[in-house]
Design an enzyme around this catalytic site. Structure first.
Site, PDB file in Angstrom:
ATOM      1  N   LYS A  10       1.161  -1.051   0.022  1.00 42.14           N
ATOM      2  CA  LYS A  10       0.116  -0.094  -0.106  1.00 42.14           C
ATOM      3  C   LYS A  10       0.621   1.756   0.234  1.00 42.14           C
ATOM      4  CE  LYS A  10      -4.023  -2.507   2.718  1.00 42.14           C
ATOM      5  NZ  LYS A  10      -4.556  -2.566   4.115  1.00 42.14           N
ATOM      6  N   TYR A  50     -12.344  -2.729  -2.536  1.00 45.79           N
ATOM      7  CA  TYR A  50     -12.838  -2.720  -0.802  1.00 45.79           C
ATOM      8  C   TYR A  50     -14.582  -2.681  -1.630  1.00 45.79           C
ATOM      9  CZ  TYR A  50      -8.668  -2.051   0.491  1.00 45.79           C
ATOM     10  OH  TYR A  50      -6.927  -2.321   0.887  1.00 45.79           O
ATOM     11  N   PHE A  58     -15.473   3.454   7.851  1.00 46.96           N
ATOM     12  CA  PHE A  58     -13.748   3.538   7.957  1.00 46.96           C
ATOM     13  C   PHE A  58     -13.751   3.504   6.065  1.00 46.96           C
ATOM     14  CE2 PHE A  58     -14.232  -1.418   8.616  1.00 46.96           C
ATOM     15  CZ  PHE A  58     -13.601  -2.081   6.961  1.00 46.96           C
ATOM     16  N   ARG A  86      -2.093 -14.186   5.259  1.00 47.52           N
ATOM     17  CA  ARG A  86      -2.647 -13.264   5.850  1.00 47.52           C
ATOM     18  C   ARG A  86      -2.101 -14.192   7.318  1.00 47.52           C
ATOM     19  NH1 ARG A  86      -7.009 -10.466   4.708  1.00 47.52           N
ATOM     20  NH2 ARG A  86      -7.791 -10.909   6.525  1.00 47.52           N
ATOM     21  N   THR A  92      -4.901  -6.882  11.349  1.00 50.36           N
ATOM     22  CA  THR A  92      -5.650  -5.701  11.117  1.00 50.36           C
ATOM     23  C   THR A  92      -4.544  -4.465  11.230  1.00 50.36           C
ATOM     24  OG1 THR A  92      -8.282  -6.682   9.873  1.00 50.36           O
ATOM     25  CG2 THR A  92      -6.946  -4.782   9.759  1.00 50.36           C
ATOM     26  N   ARG A 103       2.936  -6.983   9.224  1.00 47.22           N
ATOM     27  CA  ARG A 103       1.964  -5.205   9.767  1.00 47.22           C
ATOM     28  C   ARG A 103       2.795  -5.398  11.445  1.00 47.22           C
ATOM     29  NH1 ARG A 103      -4.123  -6.551   7.908  1.00 47.22           N
ATOM     30  NH2 ARG A 103      -4.158  -5.849   6.041  1.00 47.22           N
ATOM     31  N   ASN A 113      -1.434   0.049   7.084  1.00 47.38           N
ATOM     32  CA  ASN A 113      -0.835  -1.282   8.302  1.00 47.38           C
ATOM     33  C   ASN A 113      -0.330  -2.069   6.560  1.00 47.38           C
ATOM     34  OD1 ASN A 113      -3.157  -1.436   6.007  1.00 47.38           O
ATOM     35  ND2 ASN A 113      -4.436  -2.848   7.730  1.00 47.38           N
ATOM     36  N   HIS A 116      -1.713  -5.542   1.030  1.00 44.16           N
ATOM     37  CA  HIS A 116      -3.474  -5.996   1.522  1.00 44.16           C
ATOM     38  C   HIS A 116      -3.347  -6.928   0.623  1.00 44.16           C
ATOM     39  CE1 HIS A 116      -7.381  -6.982  -0.141  1.00 44.16           C
ATOM     40  NE2 HIS A 116      -7.125  -7.120  -0.860  1.00 44.16           N
ATOM     41  N   GLU A 127     -10.489 -10.060  -6.811  1.00 51.41           N
ATOM     42  CA  GLU A 127      -9.694  -9.212  -7.040  1.00 51.41           C
ATOM     43  C   GLU A 127      -8.665  -8.863  -7.649  1.00 51.41           C
ATOM     44  OE1 GLU A 127      -8.119  -9.805  -2.989  1.00 51.41           O
ATOM     45  OE2 GLU A 127      -9.960  -8.945  -2.011  1.00 51.41           O
TER      46      GLU A 127
HETATM   47  P1  IDP Z   1      -7.824  -6.873   5.816  1.00 55.70           P
HETATM   48  O1  IDP Z   1      -7.010  -5.617   5.124  1.00 55.70           O
HETATM   49  O2  IDP Z   1      -6.620  -7.685   7.518  1.00 55.70           O
HETATM   50  O3  IDP Z   1      -8.451  -7.974   5.188  1.00 55.70           O
HETATM   51  P2  IDP Z   1      -9.617  -5.588   6.563  1.00 55.70           P
HETATM   52  O4  IDP Z   1     -11.409  -5.486   7.297  1.00 55.70           O
HETATM   53  O5  IDP Z   1     -10.196  -6.646   4.837  1.00 55.70           O
HETATM   54  O6  IDP Z   1      -8.745  -6.417   6.969  1.00 55.70           O
HETATM   55  O7  IDP Z   1      -9.819  -4.110   6.076  1.00 55.70           O
HETATM   56  C1  IDP Z   1      -9.254  -3.387   5.046  1.00 55.70           C
HETATM   57  C2  IDP Z   1      -8.495  -2.398   5.021  1.00 55.70           C
HETATM   58  O8  IDP Z   1      -8.915  -1.222   5.317  1.00 55.70           O
HETATM   59  C3  IDP Z   1      -7.489  -2.297   5.754  1.00 55.70           C
HETATM   60  O9  IDP Z   1      -6.064  -2.935   5.976  1.00 55.70           O
HETATM   61  C4  IDP Z   1      -7.012  -0.891   6.847  1.00 55.70           C
HETATM   62  O10 IDP Z   1      -5.916  -0.639   6.079  1.00 55.70           O
HETATM   63  C5  IDP Z   1      -8.378  -0.703   6.182  1.00 55.70           C
HETATM   64  N1  IDP Z   1      -9.526  -0.436   7.756  1.00 55.70           N
HETATM   65  C6  IDP Z   1     -10.342  -1.967   8.382  1.00 55.70           C
HETATM   66  N2  IDP Z   1     -10.493  -1.167   9.745  1.00 55.70           N
HETATM   67  C7  IDP Z   1     -10.303  -0.263  10.399  1.00 55.70           C
HETATM   68  C8  IDP Z   1     -11.024   0.744  10.999  1.00 55.70           C
HETATM   69  O11 IDP Z   1     -11.141   0.795  12.038  1.00 55.70           O
HETATM   70  N3  IDP Z   1     -10.418   2.278  10.686  1.00 55.70           N
HETATM   71  C9  IDP Z   1      -9.475   2.028  10.174  1.00 55.70           C
HETATM   72  N4  IDP Z   1      -8.736   1.624   9.206  1.00 55.70           N
HETATM   73  C10 IDP Z   1      -9.385   0.584   8.783  1.00 55.70           C
HETATM   74 MG    MG Z   2      -9.632  -7.300   4.159  1.00 60.99          MG
END
Ligand code: IDP
Ligand code: MG
Length: 153
Positions: A10, A50, A58, A86, A92, A103, A113, A116, A127
């Site tokens: 990212k 997304y 978010f 993963r 996350t 991360r 973070n 992806h 995707e």
């Molecule tokens: P993941 O990347 O671990 O699969 P997801 O739930 O798919 O997590 O969320 C996608 C991305 O959105 C995360 O990697 C993070 O950058 C961002 N994100 C997720 N939840 C939040 C939140 O509560 N606040 C801010 N950013 C968030």
């Molecule tokens: Mg995800």
């Protein structure tokens, strides 16, 4: 065919100049790179990537982050890669991610973070198709595959 996943370094990973360190981990684990594009993901593509998060609070901040600066979008292949990656990514939010994960080793915040990774084979298929045409994924043999997977019988 071995499993494929979409891995994105990212904007924070590119700006912090740690792509090489992240890619090293993928190579070290024995994953095979089969596609890569360095691009500035625009808002439209970010919303598509997304789309599963539509309606979540978010999402708008996430789209702003992803479309703020270039990303390195890649497809990697290995048996079981979706689950393995993963685990390698960690939780996350960097602040919750275990040390030893990407991360957990490179971040301590929330949204920013670094990486992806697709969360299922269905997500991976969807995707990958957002960023790559089938003929942009390169088929070749990794010369050391035998030494990675070994013999299991
Ligand atoms: P993941 O990347 O671990 O699969 P997801 O739930 O798919 O997590 O969320 C996608 C991305 O959105 C995360 O990697 C993070 O950058 C961002 N994100 C997720 N939840 C939040 C939140 O509560 N606040 C801010 N950013 C968030
Ligand atoms: Mg995800």
């Amino acid at each position: 065919m071995a499993e494929r996943t979409l891995i994105i370094i990212k904007p924070d990973g590119i700006q912090r100049q740690v792509s090489g360190q992240i890619i090293s981990r993928l190579e070290r684990r024995g994953f095979k790179l089969i596609g890569a594009k360095f691009l500035h993901i625009n808002e439209e593509l970010a919303n598509e990537l997304y789309s599963v998060h539509r309606g979540k609070p978010f999402l708008s901040g996430l789209v702003r982050f992803i479309s703020s600066s270039p990303s390195l979008v890649m497809v990697w292949e290995a048996d079981g890669i979706i689950e393995i990656f993963r685990t390698m990514m960690g939780a996350t939010f960097g602040c919750n991610a275990e040390t030893g994960t990407i991360r957990g080793d490179f971040s301590c915040g929330k949204r920013f973070n670094l990486v992806h990774g697709s969360d299922s084979s269905e997500s991976a298929r969807r995707e990958i198709a957002i960023f790559f045409r089938p003929n942009e994924l390169v088929n070749y043999d990794l010369s050391n595959a035998h030494w990675i997977y070994g013999e299991n019988d």
